[in-house]
Design a protein around this motif. Structure first.
Motif, PDB file in Angstrom:
ATOM      1  N   LYS A   1      10.884 -12.428   4.083  1.00  0.00           N
ATOM      2  CA  LYS A   1      11.957 -12.355   3.078  1.00  0.00           C
ATOM      3  C   LYS A   1      11.610 -11.242   2.111  1.00  0.00           C
ATOM      4  CE  LYS A   1      13.868 -16.971   2.634  1.00  0.00           C
ATOM      5  NZ  LYS A   1      13.846 -18.205   1.845  1.00  0.00           N
ATOM      6  N   LYS A   2      12.606 -10.877   1.295  1.00  0.00           N
ATOM      7  CA  LYS A   2      12.353  -9.825   0.292  1.00  0.00           C
ATOM      8  C   LYS A   2      11.635 -10.387  -0.923  1.00  0.00           C
ATOM      9  CE  LYS A   2      16.764  -7.652   1.279  1.00  0.00           C
ATOM     10  NZ  LYS A   2      18.029  -7.171   0.725  1.00  0.00           N
TER      11      LYS A   2
ATOM     12  N   PRO B   1      11.282  -8.372  -4.187  1.00  0.00           N
ATOM     13  CA  PRO B   1      11.422  -7.101  -4.908  1.00  0.00           C
ATOM     14  C   PRO B   1      10.346  -6.930  -5.975  1.00  0.00           C
ATOM     15  CG  PRO B   1      13.544  -8.189  -4.691  1.00  0.00           C
ATOM     16  CD  PRO B   1      12.511  -9.169  -4.224  1.00  0.00           C
TER      17      PRO B   1
ATOM     18  N   CYS C   1       9.649   0.126  -6.983  1.00  0.00           N
ATOM     19  CA  CYS C   1       9.913   0.041  -5.546  1.00  0.00           C
ATOM     20  C   CYS C   1       9.282   1.247  -4.866  1.00  0.00           C
ATOM     21  CB  CYS C   1      11.429   0.044  -5.305  1.00  0.00           C
ATOM     22  SG  CYS C   1      11.929  -0.316  -3.606  1.00  0.00           S
TER      23      CYS C   1
ATOM     24  N   CYS D   1      15.392   2.933  -2.957  1.00  0.00           N
ATOM     25  CA  CYS D   1      14.101   2.421  -3.428  1.00  0.00           C
ATOM     26  C   CYS D   1      13.325   3.556  -4.082  1.00  0.00           C
ATOM     27  CB  CYS D   1      13.340   1.864  -2.221  1.00  0.00           C
ATOM     28  SG  CYS D   1      11.634   1.384  -2.531  1.00  0.00           S
TER      29      CYS D   1
ATOM     30  N   TYR E   1       7.861  -5.151  -1.292  1.00  0.00           N
ATOM     31  CA  TYR E   1       8.627  -5.964  -0.338  1.00  0.00           C
ATOM     32  C   TYR E   1      10.090  -6.080  -0.777  1.00  0.00           C
ATOM     33  CZ  TYR E   1       4.295  -7.207   2.054  1.00  0.00           C
ATOM     34  OH  TYR E   1       3.123  -7.162   2.765  1.00  0.00           O
ATOM     35  N   ASP E   2      10.672  -4.951  -1.209  1.00  0.00           N
ATOM     36  CA  ASP E   2      12.105  -4.960  -1.541  1.00  0.00           C
ATOM     37  C   ASP E   2      12.957  -5.021  -0.282  1.00  0.00           C
ATOM     38  OD1 ASP E   2      10.742  -3.897  -3.957  1.00  0.00           O
ATOM     39  OD2 ASP E   2      12.796  -3.676  -4.687  1.00  0.00           O
ATOM     40  N   PHE E   3      12.348  -4.697   0.847  1.00  0.00           N
ATOM     41  CA  PHE E   3      13.036  -4.749   2.137  1.00  0.00           C
ATOM     42  C   PHE E   3      12.179  -5.572   3.078  1.00  0.00           C
ATOM     43  CE2 PHE E   3      14.653  -1.262  -0.172  1.00  0.00           C
ATOM     44  CZ  PHE E   3      15.992  -1.197   0.165  1.00  0.00           C
ATOM     45  N   VAL E   4      12.828  -6.182   4.041  1.00  0.00           N
ATOM     46  CA  VAL E   4      12.077  -7.076   4.920  1.00  0.00           C
ATOM     47  C   VAL E   4      11.282  -6.283   5.954  1.00  0.00           C
ATOM     48  CG1 VAL E   4      12.268  -8.989   6.557  1.00  0.00           C
ATOM     49  CG2 VAL E   4      13.690  -8.950   4.517  1.00  0.00           C
TER      50      VAL E   4
ATOM     51  N   CYS F   1      14.711   0.699   4.406  1.00  0.00           N
ATOM     52  CA  CYS F   1      14.258   1.257   3.138  1.00  0.00           C
ATOM     53  C   CYS F   1      14.306   2.770   3.232  1.00  0.00           C
ATOM     54  CB  CYS F   1      12.836   0.774   2.837  1.00  0.00           C
ATOM     55  SG  CYS F   1      12.349   1.029   1.123  1.00  0.00           S
TER      56      CYS F   1
END
Ligand SMILES: *[C@@H]1O[C@H](CO)[C@@H](O)[C@H](O)[C@H]1NC(C)=O
Ligand SMILES: *[C@@H]1O[C@H](CO)[C@@H](O)[C@H](O)[C@H]1NC(C)=O
Length: 346
Positions: A219-220, A222, A43, A38, A203-206, A32
């Motif tokens: 998991k993502k 978004p 985000c 983001c 949580y847009d990125f793991v 991220c």
């Protein structure tokens, strides 16, 4: 397990977590990158140390969130409301908090009246047990929201989740939270994160910090947010909730516990300060009085400090304004009462 965590706290994981943060950051191929892949409002990177909006720290408000969990009823609501007595925000609206409600033993008329007075209602669980699967999470979130909204709390305003025992359910919880249209979790305590990383993130990125207790989604999700529980620190021991801090024996010590932790935020980057108020904490007079004394003190002494709901704090991170604008009443999300339902239209 429940009692152990409540009373002995979450200590000593610091080095471990810092090490795992560093290795995660290095190993993620889809890291991220604040402002690159983001950006707000939907985000924010977990590793973003920047102040929302890029404002200088002295221009922004310090937000304090009082959060409650489990049952709310006539047996405890007065103790909770005692904490808010005489507290007025800089825009002259009353101070408000967030109640993550458990269905069992809650009085929904009491819950409705909290909502009518501008407090936020979120969900913890049906009966205080930690859901053990996505289905159980979904059933819990749906049922409690349904019962609370049937009592007259606007359904669209019920968007926050707190896991029982501050034990976030990771993927299982987030699948349910996401499917059910909730917006954020407020259960993750990471006592080793520095204050300038204590901002809400999505949580847009793991990649991201691991919660000290419980799971992190692998998991993502978004646009779904984590609003972190802030650390408290007393006599060299860090803890996620006041009941977990050992050695508090007087009103003065209760005051110090909160004040010393608050000032780290205020004199740092002013990341939001989220306090967990355990039912057993407010049930003891000197602890409740020390907490209220702390709140009255910061309310009087720091004119840029606000006591707001989690959703209001999150809305500011999504679309920040300088403290002066909010104080002048020019920031709708922080205006008095009954506004939560206006936000986060899907
Ligand atoms: C603070 O911690 C020290 C050592 O950990 C302990 O000896 C002392 O009793 C504690 N003080 C209080 C007020 O809890
Ligand atoms: C804050 O208020 C100033 C002065 O009225 C205004 O120029 C500015 O656009 C406002 N900022 C935001 C983000 O609303």
């Amino acid at each position: 397990m429940k009692l152990l965590l409540q009373h002995h706290g979450l200590v000593g994981l610091s080095l471990l977590i810092l090490a795992s943060l560093a290795s995660q950051a290095a190993s993620q191929t889809t890291a991220c990158k604040p402002g690159e892949n983001c950006s707000p409002p939907n985000c924010r990177c977990w590793n973003d140390r920047g102040i929302p909006g890029g404002y200088p720290v002295e221009k922004i408000p310090q937000v304090v969130m009082l959060t409650f969990e489990y049952a709310v009823n006539n047996g405890n609501v007065d103790q909770y409301l005692d904490l808010f007595k005489n507290l007025v925000n800089p825009n002259n609206c009353p101070a408000v908090g967030t109640f993550f409600v458990q269905e069992l033993y809650s009085d929904m008329a009491v819950v409705k009246s909290l909502s009518d007075n501008g407090h936020e209602i979120g969900v913890t669980s049906i009966d205080g047990k930690i859901p053990g699967s996505t289905k159980q999470w979904r059933d819990n979130l749906k049922e409690v929201r349904q019962v609370v909204s049937s009592a007259g709390v606007p359904e669209k305003s019920i968007i926050g989740v707190r896991a029982p025992d501050l034990k976030p359910g990771g993927l299982e919880e987030f699948l349910a939270l996401s499917e059910e249209g909730f917006l954020y979790d407020a259960s993750c305590a990471t006592v080793s994160l520095p204050e300038d990383l204590d901002w809400p993130y999505t949580y847009d990125f793991v990649s991201g910090p691991k919660c000290d207790n419980g799971e992190t989604p692998e998991k993502k999700f978004p646009g779904k947010w984590q609003v972190l529980v802030s650390d408290l620190e007393y006599n060299g021991t860090k803890c996620a909730s006041p009941s977990a801090c050992p050695g508090i024996k007087s009103q003065r010590e209760a005051f110090d516990l909160f004040y010393n932790s608050f000032i780290t935020h205020y004199e740092g980057m002013r990341s939001p300060f989220m306090i967990v108020i355990n039912p057993q904490w407010v049930a003891v007079d000197f602890q409740r009085e020390g907490t209220h004394q702390f709140l009255e003190y910061i309310n009087a002494a720091f004119e840029d400090t606000w006591i707001l709901t989690v959703t209001q704090a999150l809305e500011w991170v999504r679309s920040p304004v300088p403290n002066a604008n909010a104080t002048a009443g020019a920031y709708a999300p922080w205006n008095c009462a009954k506004k939560n339902e206006l936000f986060f239209v899907p």
